[in-house]
Structure formats: structure tokens, C-alpha cells
Design a protein around this motif. Structure first.
Motif, PDB file in Angstrom:
ATOM      1  N   GLY A  46       2.036  43.607  34.426  1.00 58.10           N
ATOM      2  CA  GLY A  46       2.721  44.590  33.585  1.00 58.10           C
ATOM      3  C   GLY A  46       4.218  44.364  33.529  1.00 58.10           C
ATOM      4  N   GLU A  47       4.816  44.026  34.671  1.00 56.51           N
ATOM      5  CA  GLU A  47       6.258  43.751  34.706  1.00 56.51           C
ATOM      6  C   GLU A  47       6.601  42.545  33.846  1.00 56.51           C
ATOM      7  OE1 GLU A  47       7.929  43.452  38.698  1.00 56.51           O
ATOM      8  OE2 GLU A  47       6.339  44.772  39.397  1.00 56.51           O
ATOM      9  N   ARG A  49       4.959  41.467  31.240  1.00 56.54           N
ATOM     10  CA  ARG A  49       4.800  41.814  29.824  1.00 56.54           C
ATOM     11  C   ARG A  49       5.994  42.595  29.297  1.00 56.54           C
ATOM     12  NH1 ARG A  49      -1.527  43.323  30.181  1.00 56.54           N
ATOM     13  NH2 ARG A  49      -2.280  41.185  30.054  1.00 56.54           N
ATOM     14  N   THR A  50       6.622  43.410  30.148  1.00 57.38           N
ATOM     15  CA  THR A  50       7.776  44.187  29.695  1.00 57.38           C
ATOM     16  C   THR A  50       9.078  43.391  29.773  1.00 57.38           C
ATOM     17  OG1 THR A  50       8.076  45.166  31.888  1.00 57.38           O
ATOM     18  CG2 THR A  50       6.737  46.409  30.313  1.00 57.38           C
ATOM     19  N   SER A  51       9.097  42.328  30.562  1.00 56.87           N
ATOM     20  CA  SER A  51      10.305  41.504  30.695  1.00 56.87           C
ATOM     21  C   SER A  51       9.984  40.020  30.617  1.00 56.87           C
ATOM     22  CB  SER A  51      10.991  41.790  32.033  1.00 56.87           C
ATOM     23  OG  SER A  51      11.323  43.136  32.151  1.00 56.87           O
ATOM     24  N   PRO A  52       9.482  39.531  29.473  1.00 59.86           N
ATOM     25  CA  PRO A  52       9.107  38.123  29.370  1.00 59.86           C
ATOM     26  C   PRO A  52      10.303  37.165  29.431  1.00 59.86           C
ATOM     27  CG  PRO A  52       8.938  39.177  27.229  1.00 59.86           C
ATOM     28  CD  PRO A  52       9.231  40.254  28.235  1.00 59.86           C
ATOM     29  N   GLU A  53      11.503  37.687  29.232  1.00 62.43           N
ATOM     30  CA  GLU A  53      12.694  36.825  29.281  1.00 62.43           C
ATOM     31  C   GLU A  53      12.905  36.205  30.663  1.00 62.43           C
ATOM     32  OE1 GLU A  53      13.798  40.981  30.202  1.00 62.43           O
ATOM     33  OE2 GLU A  53      12.825  40.112  28.468  1.00 62.43           O
TER      34      GLU A  53
END
Length: 137
Positions: A46-47, A49-53
Motif C-alpha cells: 500500500g505504501e 502504491r501511494t508513493s511510487p516515486e
């Protein structure tokens, strides 16, 4: 008991947790499994997916060096298992004599979008280019 270590390397768009059932299976058969993630990858899916950078711009050189450090940290050289891009890294580590065996799964034969044949990737140049001769030939 001296258990053989096995390092599992996941591919792009996956997470180290994708190897969980494999690690359990190998552990149950006497191996010592390790499922390290890519550098900069979040601890949870989940982390990520929210911060792919966090993994933007990570190339094959960085990934291979990352896993070379992990593989070389063992007292006994581990067997290396990789899926997709992880399989390519496993092959590169095996070619560098960093493990007694590697098992690449679902590694891909990259093809040029121009239709000129397979694509070969140069670690020194960090880019891919079309080639008429496959990299394995």
C-alpha cells in the motif's frame, strides 16, 4: 544443520512480499530463504502504491549492485531465484560468480518496437538498443 540460503528477487511492479509462499515452501524443505526488496521500496504494498516515486529512476545497474551486496554478505553463496527483471538480475549475478546456481523465472526476450529484432541492454551504457542477434546467442 547447514541450510543453503536462497535469495528471491522480484520483478518490476511486484513487491518482496510476492515471494512469501515460495519462502515458506523452501523453508519447509530445509532451505534458508531471503526475500529482500528493491532499494527504496516501501515495507508494504500500500505504501508503494501511494508513493511510487520512491523507485523512480532505479535502473539495472543500481538493482544489480543492490543485490550483489546482499548476495555477497552470506558466508555461503546463496542460490539466486528471480522473476522477470529479478531473473535478469539473477543471471547477471550468476555470470559474476556470485552464486552456485540461479533460477530465472519468466525472464523476457525484449523486442524492439521498430521490429528490427531483439533488444540488448548494455550495463555500461545503461540503455537498450535493437540488435539482430539475441543476447543469449
Amino acid at each position: 544443520m547447514n541450510r543453503t540460503p536462497v535469495v528471491f528477487i522480484h520483478g518490476a511492479w511486484l513487491h518482496a512480499l510476492s515471494w512469501e509462499s515460495w519462502a515458506e515452501r523452501f523453508s519447509g524443505r530445509g532451505f534458508l530463504p531471503f526475500t529482500p526488496g528493491w532499494p527504496g521500496k516501501a515495507a508494504a504494498v500500500g505504501e508503494l502504491r501511494t508513493s511510487p516515486e520512491a523507485i523512480a529512476g532505479i535502473g539495472l545497474d543500481v538493482l544489480t549492485d543492490h543485490y550483489a551486496g546482499i548476495v555477497s554478505s552470506f558466508d555461503t553463496a546463496p542460490v539466486i531465484v528471480g522473476h522477470s527483471v529479478g531473473g535478469l538480475i539473477a543471471q547477471q549475478l550468476l555470470a559474476a560468480n556470485m552464486g552456485p546456481a540461479a533460477a530465472p523465472a519468466s525472464t523476457r526476450r525484449w523486442t524492439s518496437s521498430r521490429g528490427t529484432g531483439p533488444v540488448t541492454c548494455s550495463r555500461t551504457r545503461g540503455r537498450c538498443s535493437p540488435s539482430r542477434r539475441p543476447w543469449w546467442a
